[in-house]
Design a protein around this motif. Sequence first.
Motif, mmCIF file in Angstrom:
data_model
loop_
_atom_site.group_PDB
_atom_site.id
_atom_site.type_symbol
_atom_site.label_atom_id
_atom_site.label_comp_id
_atom_site.label_asym_id
_atom_site.label_seq_id
_atom_site.Cartn_x
_atom_site.Cartn_y
_atom_site.Cartn_z
ATOM 1 N N UNK A 26 4.085 18.845 -14.817
ATOM 2 C CA UNK A 26 3.921 18.779 -16.632
ATOM 3 C C UNK A 26 2.711 19.713 -16.886
ATOM 4 N N UNK A 27 1.868 19.744 -16.124
ATOM 5 C CA UNK A 27 0.697 20.756 -16.220
ATOM 6 C C UNK A 27 1.220 22.161 -15.948
ATOM 7 N N UNK A 28 1.972 22.619 -14.861
ATOM 8 C CA UNK A 28 2.418 23.745 -14.627
ATOM 9 C C UNK A 28 3.430 24.235 -15.726
ATOM 10 N N UNK A 29 4.259 23.073 -16.283
ATOM 11 C CA UNK A 29 5.123 23.543 -17.485
ATOM 12 C C UNK A 29 4.324 24.057 -18.658
ATOM 13 N N UNK A 30 3.221 23.139 -18.899
ATOM 14 C CA UNK A 30 2.441 23.372 -20.089
ATOM 15 C C UNK A 30 1.704 24.914 -19.850
ATOM 16 N N UNK A 31 1.408 24.969 -18.917
ATOM 17 C CA UNK A 31 0.655 26.498 -18.692
ATOM 18 C C UNK A 31 1.776 27.463 -18.798
ATOM 19 N N UNK A 32 2.942 27.360 -18.242
ATOM 20 C CA UNK A 32 3.897 28.488 -18.454
ATOM 21 C C UNK A 32 4.254 28.710 -19.786
ATOM 22 N N UNK A 33 4.109 27.573 -20.842
ATOM 23 C CA UNK A 33 4.391 27.594 -22.079
ATOM 24 C C UNK A 33 3.263 28.318 -22.629
ATOM 25 N N UNK A 34 1.831 27.972 -22.248
ATOM 26 C CA UNK A 34 0.678 28.805 -22.988
ATOM 27 C C UNK A 34 1.025 30.073 -22.608
ATOM 28 N N UNK A 35 1.199 30.645 -21.435
ATOM 29 C CA UNK A 35 1.218 32.135 -21.084
ATOM 30 C C UNK A 35 2.167 32.733 -21.596
ATOM 31 N N UNK A 36 3.105 32.093 -22.213
ATOM 32 C CA UNK A 36 4.420 32.637 -22.790
ATOM 33 C C UNK A 36 5.608 32.915 -21.631
ATOM 34 N N UNK A 37 5.596 32.207 -20.459
ATOM 35 C CA UNK A 37 6.635 32.600 -19.646
ATOM 36 C C UNK A 37 7.950 32.031 -19.787
ATOM 37 N N UNK A 38 7.904 31.090 -20.854
ATOM 38 C CA UNK A 38 9.166 30.363 -20.746
ATOM 39 C C UNK A 38 9.577 30.290 -22.529
ATOM 40 N N UNK B 166 0.896 -1.333 0.110
ATOM 41 C CA UNK B 166 0.073 -0.089 0.097
ATOM 42 C C UNK B 166 0.884 1.215 -0.061
ATOM 43 N N UNK B 167 1.933 1.118 0.819
ATOM 44 C CA UNK B 167 2.893 2.305 0.684
ATOM 45 C C UNK B 167 3.432 2.653 -0.495
ATOM 46 N N UNK B 168 3.904 1.384 -1.154
ATOM 47 C CA UNK B 168 4.532 1.588 -2.402
ATOM 48 C C UNK B 168 3.590 2.395 -3.567
ATOM 49 N N UNK B 169 2.403 1.742 -3.363
ATOM 50 C CA UNK B 169 1.101 2.347 -4.292
ATOM 51 C C UNK B 169 1.159 3.852 -4.162
ATOM 52 N N UNK B 170 0.890 4.114 -2.636
ATOM 53 C CA UNK B 170 0.661 5.294 -2.610
ATOM 54 C C UNK B 170 1.841 6.449 -2.952
ATOM 55 N N UNK B 171 3.290 5.880 -2.674
ATOM 56 C CA UNK B 171 4.431 6.544 -3.021
ATOM 57 C C UNK B 171 4.167 6.694 -4.709
ATOM 58 N N UNK B 172 3.796 5.639 -5.315
ATOM 59 C CA UNK B 172 4.044 5.919 -6.762
ATOM 60 C C UNK B 172 2.865 6.470 -7.338
ATOM 61 N N UNK B 173 1.748 6.432 -6.645
ATOM 62 C CA UNK B 173 0.495 7.502 -6.928
ATOM 63 C C UNK B 173 0.828 8.947 -6.842
ATOM 64 N N UNK B 174 1.330 9.130 -5.525
ATOM 65 C CA UNK B 174 1.827 10.561 -5.122
ATOM 66 C C UNK B 174 2.769 11.121 -6.259
ATOM 67 N N UNK B 175 3.904 10.094 -6.588
ATOM 68 C CA UNK B 175 4.901 10.747 -7.408
ATOM 69 C C UNK B 175 4.057 10.985 -8.913
ATOM 70 N N UNK B 176 3.199 10.023 -9.371
ATOM 71 C CA UNK B 176 2.735 10.498 -10.582
ATOM 72 C C UNK B 176 1.741 11.759 -10.658
ATOM 73 N N UNK B 177 1.202 11.840 -9.448
ATOM 74 C CA UNK B 177 0.310 13.138 -9.285
ATOM 75 C C UNK B 177 1.341 14.360 -9.394
ATOM 76 N N UNK B 178 2.477 14.062 -8.700
ATOM 77 C CA UNK B 178 3.477 15.247 -8.796
ATOM 78 C C UNK B 178 4.145 15.561 -10.050
ATOM 79 N N UNK B 179 4.293 14.554 -10.659
ATOM 80 C CA UNK B 179 4.762 14.666 -12.136
ATOM 81 C C UNK B 179 3.732 15.252 -13.138
ATOM 82 N N UNK B 180 2.574 14.661 -12.699
ATOM 83 C CA UNK B 180 1.606 15.212 -13.815
ATOM 84 C C UNK B 180 1.342 16.904 -13.488
#
Length: 238
Positions: A97-109, A80-94
């Motif tokens: 990625x969303x933040x980076x995509x938004x930064x691109x869309x708003x022209x910041x980077x 369960x801990x491994x699953x939670x860690x993996x899930x949290x890691x995936x959420x953090x990665x997503x």
Amino acid sequence: MRVKGKHVILSFVLLVTGFILALSYEVTSERSSSLLPGYERQWEIEDELRNQVIMEQTANRNLQEDLRLAQAEVRELESNLASIDKEQEEKAQNLLEDIERLRKLVGQVKVEGQGIEISLEDADYIPDGDNPNNYIVHEFHIQRVVEELFVAGAEAIAINGFRLSNQSYIQCTGPVIRVDGNTSSAPFIITAIGDADHLESAITLPGGVHHQLINDEISVRIQKKSAVTLEPHLVESG
């Protein structure tokens, strides 16, 4: 009757034998009586030891079962801990990625990658007597292309090198347009970063943006690019 000597001897022998047998029986009975309590005690000790062994074996089996259950619970918790860690890691990665995509869309980077380049030019020929405004590129022509590219998944878009943001505006002033206050004239080069094949397909869909531009007498040229670089958004007055 005369008693013979041999009869006397035989009687004596029998008497002695009977005495010996009686004495032996008595001695044996005494010894048995004296040893019997010890035998009984030894049997009781052995029986008690056997019962203790059985109890210890039962306790060991119970402990082994408890250990097995505890190990199963530990494995489940680890899973369960491994699953939670993996899930949290995936959420953090997503999220990143969303933040980076938004930064691109708003022209910041700054953005680099493959993409397409769409050139819009005024009509080469204007029939006599027709209104020239019907044969030039207007802001709504550019806006259609930009909107279609964003819908198709473009990560970043620029018009004549001017990077667009989520708050960009396009204005038409005669034969020129203003992008966020930056004046630009035809030809209008719209550059977009994203999947080049997908972006091109979105623009050239039958009855889509490309078809509308051609109907408005706009000259359109589309070219796929393997490497495109767009600088961050910058507002300039002009």
